[in-house]
Design a protein around this motif. Structure first.
Motif: not given
Length: 139
Positions: A11-13, A34-37, A47-50, A127-129
């Motif tokens: 996430a930081a990167l 694009v999905v990750e960004v 919190d690294l969760l949606l 999960e999103v990816t």
């Protein structure tokens, strides 16, 4: 490194990559999808969760910008080329030729439930990816 630490590093990167691209006028490259960004940008609380709310905010913000006539529906003129997308037809459940706010919310909530494979009520980047890749395969 455990999974959480790896996710935090990732996430930081990703955020760094977004900043570099913005500062370079779009000339920097990064190894992030694009999905990750988009995931990082949608994760408002970091919190690294949606949550469902975070997941819905993106299409709701887009809806508000696109609904030029303010009728709480998006027509082909407001959507332009996006109206040709198969997802438009799938989302138009009443086949009115418009996407209502209710139709968009209903579709995105169904997407959230389908993507939440571990059924914890939140989406992680994996999960999103996976879900977005499956959606691409369905088209």
């Amino acid at each position: 490194m455990d999974s959480r630490e790896d996710t935090l590093k990732h996430a930081a990167l990703a955020m760094l990559a977004v900043c570099l691209v913005a500062l370079s006028g779009g000339n920097a490259t990064a190894d992030y999808t694009v999905v990750e960004v988009n995931f990082i940008l949608a994760d408002k609380d970091g919190d690294l969760l949606l949550s469902k709310t975070e997941y819905l905010l993106v299409p709701l913000e887009a809806f508000a910008k696109l609904d030029a006539n303010g009728n709480n529906a998006l027509d082909a003129d407001e959507l332009g080329d996006l109206a040709k997308n198969a997802e438009f037809g799938d989302g138009d459940s009443d086949k009115s030729g418009n996407l209502s706010l209710e139709e968009i919310i209903s579709e995105k909530l169904a997407d959230f439930e389908a993507a939440d494979t571990n059924k914890d009520g939140a989406l992680n980047v994996d999960e999103v990816t996976v879900f977005e890749a499956k959606k691409s395969d369905w088209k």
